[in-house]
Motif scaffolding. Structure first.
Motif, short mmCIF file in Angstrom:
data_model
loop_
_atom_site.label_atom_id
_atom_site.label_comp_id
_atom_site.label_asym_id
_atom_site.label_seq_id
_atom_site.Cartn_x
_atom_site.Cartn_y
_atom_site.Cartn_z
N LEU A 45 -6.81 1.96 -3.97
CA LEU A 45 -6.27 1.77 -2.63
C LEU A 45 -7.41 1.53 -1.64
CD1 LEU A 45 -3.73 1.78 -0.82
CD2 LEU A 45 -4.15 4.20 -0.41
N TYR A 53 -2.17 4.48 6.72
CA TYR A 53 -1.09 5.33 6.22
C TYR A 53 -1.31 6.79 6.60
CZ TYR A 53 0.86 1.54 3.38
OH TYR A 53 1.46 0.38 2.96
N ASP A 247 -4.56 -9.66 0.99
CA ASP A 247 -3.52 -9.57 -0.03
C ASP A 247 -2.51 -8.49 0.37
OD1 ASP A 247 -1.94 -9.63 -2.23
OD2 ASP A 247 -3.46 -8.91 -3.64
N LYS A 249 -0.15 -7.36 -1.25
CA LYS A 249 0.17 -6.47 -2.36
C LYS A 249 -0.67 -5.20 -2.32
CE LYS A 249 1.61 -10.17 -5.53
NZ LYS A 249 1.34 -10.83 -6.84
N TRP A 251 -1.02 -3.32 0.06
CA TRP A 251 -0.35 -2.31 0.87
C TRP A 251 0.69 -1.53 0.07
CZ3 TRP A 251 -1.27 -1.45 6.19
CH2 TRP A 251 -2.19 -2.32 6.78
N ALA A 252 0.98 -1.98 -1.12
CA ALA A 252 2.01 -1.33 -1.93
C ALA A 252 1.52 0.03 -2.44
CB ALA A 252 2.39 -2.21 -3.12
N ILE A 253 2.37 1.03 -2.35
CA ILE A 253 2.05 2.36 -2.87
C ILE A 253 3.23 2.84 -3.70
CG2 ILE A 253 0.45 3.03 -1.04
CD1 ILE A 253 2.72 4.48 0.34
N GLY A 254 2.93 3.71 -4.66
CA GLY A 254 3.98 4.27 -5.50
C GLY A 254 4.00 5.78 -5.37
N ARG A 258 -1.73 7.43 -4.52
CA ARG A 258 -1.78 6.45 -3.43
C ARG A 258 -0.79 6.80 -2.33
NH1 ARG A 258 -3.77 1.21 -5.11
NH2 ARG A 258 -2.12 0.20 -3.91
N LEU A 259 0.24 7.53 -2.66
CA LEU A 259 1.19 8.03 -1.65
C LEU A 259 0.81 9.44 -1.22
CD1 LEU A 259 3.83 7.85 -0.02
CD2 LEU A 259 5.03 8.69 -2.06
#
Length: 372
Positions: A45, A53, A247, A249, A251-254, A258-259
């Motif tokens: 990340l 975030y 990119d 992508k 910014w995507a977190i799961g 990363r969350l």
């Protein structure tokens, strides 16, 4: 009656120990914050996105309390105050934290937590330059602050210039794990760059506390100020992240670290820490709070070796010990400032409190929007 007496004794003991327990709990929370942040960075990340975030979570956590508890006594916002708050949001949440995460990625969580103990000394130097802090060379406590600052800087130089051999904290198995899985250990040029970046972060963070103390004089609403700083920091940080990270992508977190990292840092590192440290500061003073900071460094060293398989070098240990010695010298000097000082102000309930500048200089987690 005997049972009631026991309850009374336990309650009295808890009240007496509460400041110590809260500070230990807070330092443990900070230690896990270092570890979680490093895990998140190791998983790829971007630190630019992590900053955004984190402050989104901090805004959600702090803003409701500001709206509820400072609804009636919130000062009037002026253009001058707003510009200062914008500057605070740019200095700390955006510049400082991005530098901090970058420096930690190049070095280690253990190294970063140790080096950040120099912040009070740097803040003390900046306060002298800006004439916010008075020094009387004939007074012992002023001498202690000066000597402590010099010693602290010496410790930082040791950590920067001398790496030394690797120390085995737990077992040979851990050593093998380090060699095969560690991805965050800085070596050579990267380690030096990371150290210099962290030092820049320390200087910027110290400047933040100076400006914060000045702003609090004109806008004495701590919760509202913190909410505005983290919110504006989120907005400005998002603008920087959009420029640096093309990119989407990224910014995507799961539902993983990363969350966890931004949520944990926003809630624990900002909202909860603000409240707990505010309670202890009000009861025991900022010097008491600052004295517990090295505990976080020790916990991070243990967790970093176990969880992150970080390498611990002799130079880092020696430098950290020197920094802590200097830190406590500065803390002792600050603790003596208010004894017999005419600059004390009498607060509510006839209690004496340190002036706002001195208080914020030493309470270097006051807004809890800092790097950790």
């Amino acid at each position: 009656m005997e049972t009631q007496g026991i309850y009374v004794l336990l309650a009295a003991a808890f009240i007496k120990l509460k400041p110590f327990l809260l500070m230990v709990f807070l330092q443990v929370g900070y230690a896990f914050l270092y570890i979680v942040s490093m895990l998140c960075l190791n998983r790829g990340l971007s630190h630019y996105i992590l900053v955004v975030y984190r402050h989104a979570a901090a805004t959600i956590a702090v803003a409701p309390f500001a709206l509820i508890f400072e609804r009636k006594n919130r000062p009037k916002m002026t253009l001058k105050i707003f510009i200062k708050i914008m500057a605070l949001a740019w200095i700390e949440p955006v510049i400082d934290q991005n530098l901090y995460y970058l420096g930690m990625k190049y070095t280690s969580a253990t190294f970063s937590s140790a080096l950040y103990n120099i912040v009070p000394a740097i803040t003390f130097i900046m306060a002298i330059i800006l004439r916010l802090e008075k020094v009387n060379l004939k007074r012992r406590h002023s001498q202690a602050k000066i000597v402590g600052t010099i010693v602290t800087m010496g410790g930082a130089m040791i950590m920067t210039l001398y790496k030394g051999p690797i120390l085995e904290m737990f077992s040979e198995k851990s050593s093998a794990h380090i060699e095969t899985t560690s991805t965050n250990v800085g070596t050579g040029q990267n380690f030096l760059v990371g150290t210099l970046v962290l030092l820049c972060s320390c200087v910027i963070w110290s400047g933040f506390f100076i400006l914060q103390s000045i702003t609090l004089r004109e806008y004495p609403a701590e919760l509202s100020l913190t909410s505005l700083i983290v919110f504006l920091g989120m907005v400005q940080g998002a603008a920087v992240a959009l420029v640096m990270e093309h990119d989407f992508k990224a910014w995507a977190i799961g539902f993983d670290s990363r969350l966890l990292a931004p949520v944990y840092s926003g809630i624990v590192g900002s909202a909860m820490a603000y409240y707990l440290q505010g309670v202890v500061t009000k009861e025991r003073g900022p010097v008491f709070v600052t004295a517990f900071n090295p505990l976080c460094m020790i916990i991070v060293a243990a967790l970093g070796s176990l969880i992150l398989a970080e390498q611990l070098h002799l130079g880092s240990v020696i430098g950290a010990i020197v920094i802590v010695i200097g830190l406590y010298s500065v803390i002792w000097g600050k603790s003596q400032d208010h004894i017999g000082s005419p600059t004390l102000t009498e607060g509510k309930g006839n209690s004496l409190e340190l002036p706002i500048v001195a208080k914020d200089i030493m309470d270097h987690e006051n807004t809890h929007s800092g790097p950790i």
